[in-house]
Design an enzyme around this catalytic site. Structure first.
Site, PDB file in Angstrom:
ATOM      1  N   GLU A 266      24.952  17.530 -15.095  1.00 42.19           N
ATOM      2  CA  GLU A 266      24.784  18.918 -14.637  1.00 42.19           C
ATOM      3  C   GLU A 266      24.145  19.805 -15.701  1.00 42.19           C
ATOM      4  OE1 GLU A 266      28.360  19.432 -11.370  1.00 42.19           O
ATOM      5  OE2 GLU A 266      28.808  19.959 -13.436  1.00 42.19           O
TER       6      GLU A 266
ATOM      7  N   GLU B  80      28.213  13.184  -7.556  1.00 42.25           N
ATOM      8  CA  GLU B  80      29.492  13.887  -7.445  1.00 42.25           C
ATOM      9  C   GLU B  80      29.566  14.583  -6.101  1.00 42.25           C
ATOM     10  OE1 GLU B  80      30.919  16.505 -10.529  1.00 42.25           O
ATOM     11  OE2 GLU B  80      29.969  15.322 -12.106  1.00 42.25           O
TER      12      GLU B  80
END
Length: 482
Positions: A187, A380
């Site tokens: 991320e 995710e």
């Protein structure tokens, strides 16, 4: 359309939230080891992941008193054989995990790695392959050696690029025969939401404005990623290496063109790191943003060619929720914000106020497929919820099954739309310490871990109802979702 027979079903974790063993095997401390658990009643005063200089010094002063949940995780360090056996029982094709930089290089400056740490990951990979599980390794899942935070202010410093490359080159050389799938940064865009978490730095120490400091640090991360990708290509003959962003799919609050424009700008801001890592160049939209905001980047020498030569093989995302965007002054929220306050009346919310929107995932996959033309990996996704362990050691989490069923169906529909999706690894496949709140109460896993927010418990593992359901999904390659 059916899932490809090579589709990578699995689950995801991170070293900082899962591994534990923070003071064993020669491991050094990471900057995440100084994020403390803050009780819900105190969160209005202090958001735990946004550590300031004053908070950091206070945490060091009270190191033996505060609850540093990331240090213990759920003790994968001692349970890895048992945990990987559970993943094998479910039929995992891949297991997304990260490597702790400070377990290999305790301060980040060492020339040679800590042998205990090196062997630990060899053991983990060996255990994965025993069950036919391909490791999907994130090189950095936020955490850096805390020494680098204290001495050079983390990713604000260009020195981090060389330190990171020393680390990642070692990973590639050491583990290339055991790992076929890599992600450089977890991320990478989340540094814009939490500079301490995502950058291991204190913006108040910088001579730049906070936002300029953040984008300078992000530039260094993008350079480090590109140089790692280039090294990977030059020194391996197989495998794939990708990037990752936290994908924030947004909708216009109304059909007012101003709301639509604001939504487009939010999307451009969310995508721009992937634009750079897939296409090899900064998009005009972010350069215009820098100009309007007066953000001056100290460009790394030769950055344009470095970015061009270091584009990734696949684009990966986390996807949890969607939000709505308004241009009205009384409703407008900061660009790139992860959590938003405007409600979408067409979707349900989780216990933590995140919008449940599987159709949004289908929209995102189609958008990215058209935008990038590389395989997309959903690394995710999942439902954080309160789970209750019954007296007979069961967890009846049908709410999680419903959430995952809807999202897998959306992926299947996106593949039918023509999207090239290579895999799906739901977050926290075995319960772990949730990041934003440093807690165990918010659980994601197919496997329950007997531990509470304070670290009390047996740490025994128990299969939830979703464990057996996901096992069936994988065995049928996504055909049996009942």
């Amino acid at each position: 359309m059916a899932f490809n027979e090579k589709f990578l079903w699995g689950g995801a974790t991170s070293a900082s939230q899962f591994e534990g063993g923070y003071n064993e095997g020669g491991r050094g401390l990471s900057h995440m080891d100084y994020i403390r658990r803050v009780k819900k009643a105190d969160k209005e005063k202090v958001f735990p992941i946004n550590v300031t200089v004053d908070m950091f010094e206070d945490h060091k002063k009270h190191e033996d008193e505060y609850n540093f949940a990331f240090r213990r995780g759920v003790d994968f360090y001692h349970h890895y054989k048992e945990d990987i056996a559970l993943l094998g029982e479910m039929g995992f094709k891949t297991f997304r995990m990260s490597i702790s930089w400070s377990r290999l290089f305790p301060t980040g400056l060492e020339e040679k790695p800590c042998e205990d740490g090196v062997q630990f990951y060899h053991n983990v990979f060996k255990e994965c392959h025993k069950y036919g599980i391909e490791p999907l390794v994130t090189m950095i899942h936020y955490e850096i050696p805390v020494y680098l935070t204290e001495t050079i202010n983390g990713w604000e410093s260009p020195k981090m690029i060389d330190y990171f490359l020393h680390y990642t080159k070692f990973l590639i050389d050491e583990y290339k025969d055991e790992v076929n799938y890599w992600i450089t940064f977890n991320e990478i865009n989340m540094i814009m939401n939490s500079s301490y978490l995502g950058g291991g730095m204190f913006v108040e120490k910088s001579k730049k404005t906070p936002e300029a400091c953040i984008h300078q640090a992000l530039h260094h991360q993008l350079i480090a990623s590109a140089l790692t990708v280039k090294y990977f290509r030059e020194h391996t003959s197989k495998g794939m290496i990708g990037n990752m962003i936290c994908r924030l799919q947004n909708y216009a609050y109304t059909c007012n063109p101003e709301d639509v424009l604001a939504t487009q700008q939010q999307s451009q801001f969310n995508y721009f790191p992937t634009d750079i890592q897939v296409k090899g160049t900064y998009p005009t939209s972010i350069l215009n943003y820098y100009r309007k905001k007066g953000i001056e980047i100290d460009w790394y020498p030769g950055y344009e060619s470095i970015l061009k030569e270091g584009t990734v093989d696949f684009a990966s995302i986390s996807y949890y929720h969607t939000a709505v965007i308004s241009a009205e002054l009384d409703k407008a929220e900061p660009i790139g914000a992860f959590i938003r306050n405007l409600e979408n009346p067409y979707i349900k919310m989780t216990d933590w106020g995140w919008g449940i929107d599987p159709t949004g995932l289908r929209i995102t996959l189609n958008d990215m497929n058209d935008r990038y033309g590389v395989p997309i990996f959903i690394v995710e996704n999942g439902l954080g919820a309160h789970d209750e362990l019954t007296s007979d050691n069961n967890v009846h989490d049908n709410y999680r099954i419903e959430y995952l069923r809807a999202h897998i169906q959306a992926i299947k529909e996106a593949i039918g739309d023509g999207c090239n999706v290579m895999g799906y690894t739901p977050w926290g496949c075995i319960d772990l310490v949730s990041c934003g709140d440093c807690q165990m109460t918010k659980r994601y896993g197919f496997v329950y871990v007997d531990a509470d927010d304070e670290g009390n418990g047996t740490y025994q593992r128990y299969r939830k109802d979703s464990f057996y359901w996901y096992k069936k999904v994988i065995a049928s390659n996504g055909e049996d979702l009942d």
